[in-house]
Every structure is written in structure tokens, then in C-alpha cells.
Design an enzyme around this catalytic site. Sequence first.
Site, PDB file in Angstrom:
ATOM      1  CD1 TRP A 153      89.034  78.583  92.843  1.00 45.36           C
ATOM      2  CD2 TRP A 153      88.756  79.044  95.010  1.00 45.36           C
ATOM      3  NE1 TRP A 153      87.793  79.161  92.989  1.00 45.36           N
ATOM      4  CE2 TRP A 153      87.599  79.460  94.323  1.00 45.36           C
ATOM      5  CE3 TRP A 153      88.817  79.233  96.398  1.00 45.36           C
ATOM      6  CZ2 TRP A 153      86.507  80.049  94.952  1.00 45.36           C
ATOM      7  CZ3 TRP A 153      87.725  79.820  97.030  1.00 45.36           C
ATOM      8  CH2 TRP A 153      86.592  80.225  96.312  1.00 45.36           C
ATOM      9  CG  ASN A 154      90.760  73.349  91.414  1.00 45.97           C
ATOM     10  OD1 ASN A 154      90.007  74.228  91.018  1.00 45.97           O
ATOM     11  ND2 ASN A 154      91.788  72.929  90.692  1.00 45.97           N
ATOM     12  CG  HIS A 196      96.021  76.167  86.051  1.00 51.85           C
ATOM     13  ND1 HIS A 196      95.970  77.523  85.820  1.00 51.85           N
ATOM     14  CD2 HIS A 196      96.840  76.015  87.122  1.00 51.85           C
ATOM     15  CE1 HIS A 196      96.722  78.161  86.702  1.00 51.85           C
ATOM     16  NE2 HIS A 196      97.258  77.260  87.501  1.00 51.85           N
ATOM     17  CB  CYS A 217      91.664  58.827  97.366  1.00 48.97           C
ATOM     18  SG  CYS A 217      91.541  60.487  98.061  1.00 48.97           S
ATOM     19  CD  GLN A 255      90.413  66.744  97.444  1.00 49.17           C
ATOM     20  OE1 GLN A 255      91.513  66.442  97.884  1.00 49.17           O
ATOM     21  NE2 GLN A 255      90.138  67.966  97.029  1.00 49.17           N
ATOM     22  CG  ASP A 258      94.887  78.863  82.815  1.00 51.01           C
ATOM     23  OD1 ASP A 258      94.953  79.868  83.548  1.00 51.01           O
ATOM     24  OD2 ASP A 258      94.996  77.700  83.241  1.00 51.01           O
ATOM     25  CG  ASP A 261      95.235  80.151  95.379  1.00 53.14           C
ATOM     26  OD1 ASP A 261      96.185  79.387  95.631  1.00 53.14           O
ATOM     27  OD2 ASP A 261      94.190  79.760  94.834  1.00 53.14           O
TER      28      ASP A 261
END
EC number: 2.4.1.350
Length: 460
Positions: free
Chosen positions: A359-360, A25, A339, A341, A114, A380
Site C-alpha cells: 500500500w505504501n 507501518h 534507494c 523510493q 496501529d 493486501d
Amino acid sequence: MDETTVNGGRRASDVVVFAFPRHGHMSPMLQFSKRLVSKGLRVTFLITTSATESLRLNLPPSSSLDLQVISDVPESNDIATLEGYLRSFKATVSKTLADFIDGIGNPPKFIVYDSVMPWVQEVARGRGLDAAPFFTQSSAVNHILNHVYGGSLSIPAPENTAVSLPSMPVLQAEDLPAFPDDPEVVMNFMTSQFSNFQDAKWIFFNTFDQLECKKQSQVVNWMADRWPIKTVGPTIPSAYLDDGRLEDDRAFGLNLLKPEDGKNTRQWQWLDSKDTASVLYISFGSLAILQEEQVKELAYFLKDTNLSFLWVLRDSELQKLPHNFVQETSHRGLVVNWCSQLQVLSHRAVSCFVTHCGWNSTLEALSLGVPMVAIPQWVDQTTNAKFVADVWRVGVRVKKKDERIVTKEELEASIRQVVQGEGRNEFKHNAIKWKKLAKEAVDEGGSSDKNIEEFVKTIA
């Protein structure tokens, strides 16, 4: 605990941005904050004490983003359950947030919060401030959960059920958000995001118009016709998207942990030694806890295949690996506990991302043009996997025969389909297309850039 500061004294701000204290988030909302700063707004990014204890904040010295801390230390001992934690978090943070606002001599004009904390809107408006929710899920998932909140859809749906929602492809029961643990509590937590949807003047979605406005799914258009929704994504560091328009924006500036420098260097040396498009990148995010049997099935596949791989596995999960797996596969595989990403996904050696479809992670792969093999776990991720495979056509979703685990054989069939099968060229072509459209969205004059600019003009 009193409010404290991370990077010096408290400064006057136009906007306060406040994320729920979880990595998935905070990262996108921190990136959104950087975009606001780049357009001239003074922004305070508000974090809680628990976040400072579990996450590493490492913004560059040149950053003008103001970081402030408020307490979320519970005033009760009722935190043994998720329900108790959420109740205590709301009670504590409602008070410390109000105290923080009251303590600012020159209060901000706006709070971006948020969406899983809808009660922040009440705190803000009680002090004469406007507020807007920031949704960290896809528009499609928001669309589904909003229908659940409104009572027109129930989750879980019966097996073999086909679900039709406006401006969405037909979904099967397995494509809907899943809540295997504490389902009632998590469902209420997720659907509460829409409890004051109709009161907001601005609603921010971490996606981009082209991604969810195509023929099969025009959900952004459908929702934006009814509510003041603005897409502002992908919220990814500028160096990876729009050629570094934001100065020194090469990383999120937020990590769960960081390995020793020597280990970090070894990762890049190892990747640099590999051929182009020859490495599987495997990561299931910061929260997923895989069954030991599942970890072993994936390990057995990797051991028997001739594919090179980089596997991110938290220290707590390493013990689930088969005996001597790391040593026996070291000639073509590397197992690490952390790592960057974005750096990995942007590396020429990576051919495919084996992912949980958070989602990220999904947005990062789309934005960097990397095909995916989706193994969704919960919430999700199941819906995201549906779109990866059937709408955006950038990969496949692994089909399970056994509801508990994905077998070695099922993994092999799916992964080989993406990296060696007849569809691999289509997957890569589509991935490159979405990469281009993601860049256009955040570039100067793009859809997300325009939406952010519009918001800034109302504040400045």
C-alpha cells in the site's frame, strides 16, 4: 529494559502515536505525526527496542517530534513461530506501554495506535485516555477484512468465485487478500483490527477521499456512514506533495538501511544521464522474498530487452541473479540494494514502476504520477493490484499462467503494454490525475487536511 529517549528528555505531549515495529507501518504513522506537529500539537512518537535495532531514524535537527522508546524484548522464549512472537509481543508491550504512560507526570490526552494492535485501546482506556486506531491499508482492504471478521465472507474463496460487497467493484478470488504463510495466524492478526472498531471515536485511514470515493468504489463513504472514519493520506513527505508546507519534510526519516554516500550519488548521476520516461524502476518492498526462479525470469527479460532499468534488490536476493547479470547489463541497467523510493519515483527519467503493490508503494506511485506494473505477492497486495489495473486505471496486473512464477514472456507483455502499448497514454493521464487529487487532499483545506484539523481542534 527501561524506557529510553532518542532525542533528549521526555517532554509533555498531547498525543502519543504508536506503530507496529515494521517499516511499512512506522513510515506512514511517523508522517501522520509530523502533520499533527505542524498544526501545533505536541506529539510523542513511540518506538520499540527492536525497531531501533533494525531501522535508521534520521529526522532533521529542526524536528520538534518527540521520539521515545519502550521495550518489546520478550519475557518468554516462545518466539520461534509467528503466533508465539505475536503473543509475546502483546504481553510484553502491554506492560511496557502501561509503565510508560504511568511514568509520565503530565499524561497525554490521546493515543493513536496501529490498528494491528487493538489491545492498545484497552491499555489506554484503563488509564483514562482516549485512543484511536490508524489503519495502514487501503479502505478497500479494510472493507474486505471487516466482512471476514464479521463472518459474511471467507478467505480464501473458491476459484472462479465472484465476490460482491457493498460499494465495491465485483472481485474475483484472486483479488482478495492472500495469506500463503501461516494463513490462520495471519488472518487472525489482520482481522483482529476490527475487534473494537465500534468503540472508537476516531478511526484514521491512510488514503484520501477522492481515491476511494469514485463511481466504481465508494467504500470510504459506505464505511464512514457507519463508523467515525477519517481519511488522512497520503502520508508522504510534504516536499513531494504539497510544495513543502511542512518545514524540512523531505523524507520519512526512517530507513531499513542506507548505502555508502558514493553509491547513493552514483544512482542519481545514472538517472540524470537517462532520457525522460526511459527507465523502469523495479522494487518489491522490504519484506518480499522472491523465488530464485522468479528473480531469474525477471533478469532474463531485462537482459533481452532494450529498456533501461533501476532494480532494487536486497543483498540477500543478489545471489539469485543469473551469473554475470550485473556486468552484462551495466550499459543500461543498475542494481542497488537501497534507494530513496520517493526520489526515484519523482525523477523525470522514470517511466514505470514494477511493484509488489504494497500500500505504501502504491500510494507513492499514485501521488507522484507514475504508472505501474503490478506483481502482487500476498496479504493486501492482490487487492491493491486489482484497483491499480481496473479501478484507477494506472497500469496493469501481470497475468500468471503458472501460479508459482511470472514468466519472462508475461513480464514483457505487461511492461511493454504500460511503456509502449496503446494504453500507455491513458495510464499516464490517469496517473497525473491521481497525483493532482492526492496533492489537493493534503493541501490546505483539502479533505485529508480538514480531517486532521478537525482532530487537532478536539485535542488542543
